[in-house]
Design a protein around this motif. Structure first.
Motif, PDB file in Angstrom:
ATOM      1  N   ALA A 124      -2.360  -2.337  11.592  1.00  0.00           N
ATOM      2  CA  ALA A 124      -1.768  -1.000  11.636  1.00  0.00           C
ATOM      3  C   ALA A 124      -2.795   0.082  11.287  1.00  0.00           C
ATOM      4  O   ALA A 124      -2.743   1.191  11.829  1.00  0.00           O
ATOM      5  N   GLU A 125      -3.745  -0.239  10.409  1.00  0.00           N
ATOM      6  CA  GLU A 125      -4.787   0.732  10.076  1.00  0.00           C
ATOM      7  C   GLU A 125      -5.665   1.023  11.292  1.00  0.00           C
ATOM      8  O   GLU A 125      -6.092   2.157  11.503  1.00  0.00           O
ATOM      9  N   ALA A 126      -5.940   0.001  12.095  1.00  0.00           N
ATOM     10  CA  ALA A 126      -6.728   0.201  13.316  1.00  0.00           C
ATOM     11  C   ALA A 126      -5.969   1.082  14.296  1.00  0.00           C
ATOM     12  O   ALA A 126      -6.558   1.959  14.938  1.00  0.00           O
ATOM     13  N   VAL A 127      -4.669   0.876  14.397  1.00  0.00           N
ATOM     14  CA  VAL A 127      -3.847   1.706  15.278  1.00  0.00           C
ATOM     15  C   VAL A 127      -3.867   3.158  14.790  1.00  0.00           C
ATOM     16  O   VAL A 127      -4.002   4.084  15.589  1.00  0.00           O
ATOM     17  N   ALA A 128      -3.766   3.349  13.483  1.00  0.00           N
ATOM     18  CA  ALA A 128      -3.815   4.704  12.922  1.00  0.00           C
ATOM     19  C   ALA A 128      -5.150   5.370  13.250  1.00  0.00           C
ATOM     20  O   ALA A 128      -5.195   6.541  13.645  1.00  0.00           O
ATOM     21  N   PRO A 134       5.243   5.979   2.236  1.00  0.00           N
ATOM     22  CA  PRO A 134       5.602   4.585   2.478  1.00  0.00           C
ATOM     23  C   PRO A 134       5.517   4.184   3.955  1.00  0.00           C
ATOM     24  O   PRO A 134       5.719   3.030   4.289  1.00  0.00           O
ATOM     25  N   VAL A 135       5.176   5.146   4.839  1.00  0.00           N
ATOM     26  CA  VAL A 135       5.074   4.826   6.266  1.00  0.00           C
ATOM     27  C   VAL A 135       4.028   3.731   6.476  1.00  0.00           C
ATOM     28  O   VAL A 135       4.219   2.817   7.276  1.00  0.00           O
ATOM     29  N   ARG A 136       2.936   3.796   5.748  1.00  0.00           N
ATOM     30  CA  ARG A 136       1.860   2.795   5.864  1.00  0.00           C
ATOM     31  C   ARG A 136       2.389   1.387   5.602  1.00  0.00           C
ATOM     32  O   ARG A 136       2.058   0.448   6.312  1.00  0.00           O
ATOM     33  N   TRP A 137       3.229   1.247   4.594  1.00  0.00           N
ATOM     34  CA  TRP A 137       3.753  -0.073   4.235  1.00  0.00           C
ATOM     35  C   TRP A 137       4.668  -0.610   5.339  1.00  0.00           C
ATOM     36  O   TRP A 137       4.614  -1.787   5.687  1.00  0.00           O
ATOM     37  N   VAL A 138       5.491   0.265   5.868  1.00  0.00           N
ATOM     38  CA  VAL A 138       6.394  -0.127   6.961  1.00  0.00           C
ATOM     39  C   VAL A 138       5.570  -0.465   8.209  1.00  0.00           C
ATOM     40  O   VAL A 138       5.831  -1.464   8.881  1.00  0.00           O
ATOM     41  N   ALA A 139       4.557   0.352   8.502  1.00  0.00           N
ATOM     42  CA  ALA A 139       3.716   0.129   9.684  1.00  0.00           C
ATOM     43  C   ALA A 139       3.025  -1.228   9.613  1.00  0.00           C
ATOM     44  O   ALA A 139       2.943  -1.940  10.617  1.00  0.00           O
ATOM     45  N   ARG A 140       2.544  -1.603   8.432  1.00  0.00           N
ATOM     46  CA  ARG A 140       1.908  -2.924   8.276  1.00  0.00           C
ATOM     47  C   ARG A 140       2.886  -4.041   8.607  1.00  0.00           C
ATOM     48  O   ARG A 140       2.531  -5.003   9.292  1.00  0.00           O
ATOM     49  N   GLY A 141       4.108  -3.926   8.101  1.00  0.00           N
ATOM     50  CA  GLY A 141       5.121  -4.946   8.371  1.00  0.00           C
ATOM     51  C   GLY A 141       5.501  -5.012   9.841  1.00  0.00           C
ATOM     52  O   GLY A 141       5.621  -6.102  10.415  1.00  0.00           O
ATOM     53  N   VAL A 156      -1.596  13.483  14.389  1.00  0.00           N
ATOM     54  CA  VAL A 156      -0.523  13.648  13.406  1.00  0.00           C
ATOM     55  C   VAL A 156       0.171  12.304  13.185  1.00  0.00           C
ATOM     56  O   VAL A 156       0.415  11.895  12.049  1.00  0.00           O
ATOM     57  N   ALA A 157       0.453  11.602  14.289  1.00  0.00           N
ATOM     58  CA  ALA A 157       1.082  10.275  14.173  1.00  0.00           C
ATOM     59  C   ALA A 157       0.163   9.320  13.418  1.00  0.00           C
ATOM     60  O   ALA A 157       0.613   8.539  12.569  1.00  0.00           O
ATOM     61  N   GLY A 158      -1.136   9.373  13.698  1.00  0.00           N
ATOM     62  CA  GLY A 158      -2.096   8.523  12.998  1.00  0.00           C
ATOM     63  C   GLY A 158      -2.150   8.820  11.517  1.00  0.00           C
ATOM     64  O   GLY A 158      -2.217   7.911  10.686  1.00  0.00           O
ATOM     65  N   ALA A 159      -2.108  10.098  11.168  1.00  0.00           N
ATOM     66  CA  ALA A 159      -2.122  10.484   9.754  1.00  0.00           C
ATOM     67  C   ALA A 159      -0.866   9.998   9.046  1.00  0.00           C
ATOM     68  O   ALA A 159      -0.928   9.512   7.911  1.00  0.00           O
ATOM     69  N   LEU A 160       0.267  10.101   9.715  1.00  0.00           N
ATOM     70  CA  LEU A 160       1.520   9.597   9.125  1.00  0.00           C
ATOM     71  C   LEU A 160       1.456   8.092   8.879  1.00  0.00           C
ATOM     72  O   LEU A 160       1.956   7.609   7.860  1.00  0.00           O
ATOM     73  N   LEU A 161       0.841   7.364   9.800  1.00  0.00           N
ATOM     74  CA  LEU A 161       0.731   5.909   9.640  1.00  0.00           C
ATOM     75  C   LEU A 161      -0.113   5.513   8.432  1.00  0.00           C
ATOM     76  O   LEU A 161      -0.023   4.393   7.958  1.00  0.00           O
TER      77      LEU A 161
END
Length: 139
Positions: free
Chosen positions: A68-72, A93-100, A84-89
């Motif tokens: 998910a970090e690579a996608v961000a 807690p968006v980062r935690w959800v994105a990883r899952g 903006v979408a990348g920054a949100l990722l």
């Protein structure tokens, strides 16, 4: 060392290849995209096991981001609304959800639209594989 970031993905996986083609066509990230099967992984500081496991974003200085970090990072590189979408990722807690969510999709990519049963196999057991590489170079 590359002068632009490099996005490393699984070129034998139809879902991954389709996703990268979509990103190149619509998102237009500022990077070089390369299937791990054709990448010089040691020069990128990446081993094959990690490249098989997740999409990777490698910066010119050699910092490697996965999943998910690579996608961000890809989204951030595109600028505009994508950034903006990348920054949100990248924000909790968006980062935690994105990883899952990333892990769920990656672990089930053979079931995703465009995925094939070969996407679920380890690289050395795929029908097109020869010693862990694709037998056909991408265009």
């Amino acid at each position: 060392m590359p002068t632009r970031p490099v996005l490393v993905y699984d070129g034998d996986c139809a879902f991954c290849s389709t996703s990268v083609a979509f990103a190149e066509r619509r998102i237009r990230p500022r990077c070089v995209t390369v299937p791990w099967q054709w990448a010089d992984l040691p020069s990128l500081g990446v081993d094959q096991q990690r490249a098989e496991h997740e999409v990777l974003w490698v910066t010119p200085p050699g910092v490697v981001y996965g999943g998910a970090e690579a996608v961000a990072k890809l989204l951030l590189s595109a600028g505009g609304v994508w950034a903006v979408a990348g920054a949100l990722l990248r924000m909790p807690p968006v980062r935690w959800v994105a990883r899952g969510v990333y892990r769920l999709v990656a672990d089930n990519r053979d079931r995703m639209p465009g995925g094939t049963p070969a996407c679920a196999l380890p690289a050395d057991r795929r029908p097109a594989a020869g010693a862990g590489t694709s037998s056909k170079r991408p265009d």
